[in-house]
Design a protein around this motif. Structure first.
Motif, mmCIF file in Angstrom:
data_model
loop_
_atom_site.group_PDB
_atom_site.id
_atom_site.type_symbol
_atom_site.label_atom_id
_atom_site.label_comp_id
_atom_site.label_asym_id
_atom_site.label_seq_id
_atom_site.Cartn_x
_atom_site.Cartn_y
_atom_site.Cartn_z
ATOM 1 N N SER A 61 0.837 -1.193 0.000
ATOM 2 C CA SER A 61 0.000 0.000 0.000
ATOM 3 C C SER A 61 0.881 1.255 0.000
ATOM 4 O O SER A 61 1.453 1.631 1.019
ATOM 5 N N ARG A 152 -15.617 -2.773 -4.516
ATOM 6 C CA ARG A 152 -15.247 -2.750 -3.092
ATOM 7 C C ARG A 152 -16.522 -2.811 -2.265
ATOM 8 O O ARG A 152 -17.390 -1.949 -2.370
ATOM 9 N N HIS A 200 -13.538 -6.633 -3.678
ATOM 10 C CA HIS A 200 -12.478 -6.021 -2.871
ATOM 11 C C HIS A 200 -13.022 -5.701 -1.482
ATOM 12 O O HIS A 200 -14.160 -5.261 -1.351
ATOM 13 N N TYR A 243 -3.395 -5.511 8.307
ATOM 14 C CA TYR A 243 -2.726 -6.506 9.161
ATOM 15 C C TYR A 243 -1.867 -5.758 10.184
ATOM 16 O O TYR A 243 -1.074 -4.887 9.823
ATOM 17 N N GLU A 277 -3.309 -6.366 0.385
ATOM 18 C CA GLU A 277 -2.763 -5.002 0.257
ATOM 19 C C GLU A 277 -2.137 -4.528 1.571
ATOM 20 O O GLU A 277 -2.561 -3.513 2.130
ATOM 21 N N PRO A 278 -1.148 -5.220 2.091
ATOM 22 C CA PRO A 278 -0.558 -4.770 3.352
ATOM 23 C C PRO A 278 0.313 -3.540 3.157
ATOM 24 O O PRO A 278 1.041 -3.438 2.177
ATOM 25 N N ARG A 280 1.127 -1.245 6.474
ATOM 26 C CA ARG A 280 1.724 -1.177 7.808
ATOM 27 C C ARG A 280 2.559 -2.422 8.135
ATOM 28 O O ARG A 280 3.640 -2.314 8.702
HETATM 29 C C1 PLP Z 1 -7.791 0.179 0.212
HETATM 30 C C2 PLP Z 1 -6.660 0.034 1.167
HETATM 31 N N1 PLP Z 1 -5.867 -1.037 1.069
HETATM 32 C C3 PLP Z 1 -4.824 -1.206 1.905
HETATM 33 C C4 PLP Z 1 -4.534 -0.299 2.890
HETATM 34 C C5 PLP Z 1 -3.340 -0.544 3.767
HETATM 35 O O1 PLP Z 1 -3.650 -0.710 5.100
HETATM 36 P P1 PLP Z 1 -2.524 -1.171 6.106
HETATM 37 O O2 PLP Z 1 -1.398 -0.209 5.982
HETATM 38 O O3 PLP Z 1 -3.142 -1.125 7.436
HETATM 39 O O4 PLP Z 1 -2.130 -2.553 5.734
HETATM 40 C C6 PLP Z 1 -5.355 0.821 3.048
HETATM 41 C C7 PLP Z 1 -5.090 1.790 4.113
HETATM 42 O O5 PLP Z 1 -5.775 2.719 4.373
HETATM 43 C C8 PLP Z 1 -6.430 0.998 2.155
HETATM 44 O O6 PLP Z 1 -7.226 2.071 2.250
#
Ligand code: PLP
Length: 436
Positions: A61, A152, A200, A243, A277-278, A280
């Motif tokens: 992300s 989504r 999604h 996550y 889509e990690p 963090r």
């Molecule tokens: C659509 C989408 N995917 C992935 C993420 C990534 O989240 P994280 O950083 O908690 O994994 C975000 C964060 O806001 C998001 O809005």
């Protein structure tokens, strides 16, 4: 590959991998974001492998940490990217991303951004409303293309995150309710410019248990089944991000545990393409923010402030989300305790004082830590703010006309600048030419 902590105290001094933090601050100044290359790559490999049994595509992300060198590192490791703007597409491509590994989310994609995404041939657009799907259909038809899209969902699941980062509950601006999504996917079967290929989900961040993912996935799979029966070629399930990582040093849910909890549902789904889509998880524990203390201020009201050269414009999470980050002196004979909790009042065997760690910005909300027990630190000494690799620099600003911090990347015993500190010229440049 085992996941390790790459920020450790050796003989009373903080190191990132094999480089002393003091040396980094001396060479690059403060405030300075320090990333560990090994940490970023280990975390990427760890979550990829946890979902590897389904061949999941990991789309890092970009919003959490968009530095070009960080993206390049991950692209070279095979990562895809989750983006939310034309600017993030541009960053990912500039870093060498494969367009066929880019997924595009966000509630307000403009016609221009949609066209850019389609011309670059990205993998999929994640759609958040009927008007947006209609807009994609118009642009794609004009370009003679057929856009692959995922809808989504807003599954109305409470991921128990901070209110400002919860996205999967009804009433937030994100996603489409299940009944509306079904109607939309069925209608879109006859549209020339779009093909609904996926579902999604993204429920919020950070999510500390697998349970919200399970609840949302169960609802999503019922929809996938109905859509398939109705002739929609849905082959992609995107589970989003969220996550969690540890901000205290305590154990938290691991990618392996999330994957185990979702195994039955994922296998039942028979979706050949799984995306995660990690952000963090990959970057969060992979950086510290180094800051130098400018003054100690003891007030007659019983407060003690450590006034530092990093501020809310460098790291806004504490004041925006009441987020907790460990803060500790870079030189500390005993090192940092294994666990530091928000409610910690003392540490056994350590002499500490209660302090607020604040910056120079003119806001009462300008703090990095409040009411913390810390060993005594003198003006001129360095502090480290831990676990700032995600939503740290990326959410930085020039508020109070403060240049944004430098970013460096450590690789073993080497340290490279990956974004120079901004200058006054960087900040006023776009206005100078237009000065009235
Ligand atoms: C659509 C989408 N995917 C992935 C993420 C990534 O989240 P994280 O950083 O908690 O994994 C975000 C964060 O806001 C998001 O809005």
């Amino acid at each position: 590959m085992a996941v390790q902590n790459r920020f450790t105290y050796r003989a009373g001094e903080l190191y990132c991998e094999d480089v002393p933090a003091e040396r980094i601050a001396a060479e690059h100044g403060t405030p300075c974001y320090v990333y560990s290359r090994a940490s970023l790559l280990e975390r990427y490999a760890d979550i990829r492998d946890a979902f590897g049994q389904w061949g999941a595509l990991v789309c890092f992300s970009v919003k959490c940490c968009g530095n070009l060198s960080v993206l390049k590192l991950l692209a070279e490791a095979g990562s895809g990217f989750d983006v939310v703007s034309g600017g993030e597409i541009c960053r990912a491509l500039r870093a060498g991303a494969d367009p066929q590994k880019i997924v595009f989310a966000g509630v307000g994609k403009t016609g221009e951004e949609i066209e850019y995404a389609l011309r670059e041939g990205i993998l999929m657009l994640n759609v958040e409303s009927r008007p947006e799907l209609e807009a994609i259909n118009v642009v794609a038809t004009r370009l003679g293309a057929r856009a692959a899209v995922a809808i989504r969902l807003n599954p109305d699941v409470d991921a128990r995150t901070h209110a400002k980062t919860t996205t999967g509950k009804g009433g937030t601006k994100f996603g489409i309710g299940i009944r509306t999504a079904e109607r939309l996917a069925l209608d879109a079967r006859s549209w020339d410019g779009v093909e609904v290929r996926g579902i999604h989900l993204h429920l919020g961040s950070p999510i500390y248990s697998a349970e919200p993912y399970e609840s949302a996935l169960t609802k999503a799979l019922e929809l996938v089944e109905r859509l398939r029966e109705a002739g929609c070629p849905v082959d992609t399930l995107n589970l989003g991000g969220g996550y969690c990582i540890s901000y205290t040093g305590e154990e938290v849910t691991t990618p392996q545990q999330y994957a185990a909890a979702l195994r039955t549902s994922l296998e039942k789904s028979a979706c050949p393409v799984i995306i995660i889509e990690p952000g963090r998880y990959i970057a969060g524990n992979g950086a510290v923010l180094l800051t130098r203390m400018i003054y100690r201020k003891e007030s007659e009201f019983g407060k003690r402030f450590l006034i530092c050269d990093a501020a809310m414009n460098d790291l806004i999470r504490p004041t925006l989300y009441e987020a907790f980050h460990r803060v500790w002196p870079v030189r500390s004979a005993e090192g940092m305790p294994q666990v530091v909790r928000p409610d910690q009042s003392s540490f056994e065997g350590l002499v500490t004082e209660r302090v607020d760690v604040v910056g120079p910005v003119c806001e009462t909300g300008d703090y990095l830590a409040r009411n913390r027990p810390l060993p005594r630190v003198e003006a001129g000494e360095l502090l480290a703010v831990f676990d700032v690799g995600a939503y740290g620099f990326a959410m930085g600003s020039n508020y109070n006309a403060r240049p944004r911090a430098a970013e460096v990347l450590v690789d073993g015993a080497e340290c490279r600048l990956i974004r120079r500190r901004e200058t006054c010229g960087d900040m006023i440049g776009p206005e100078e030419e237009w000065l009235i």
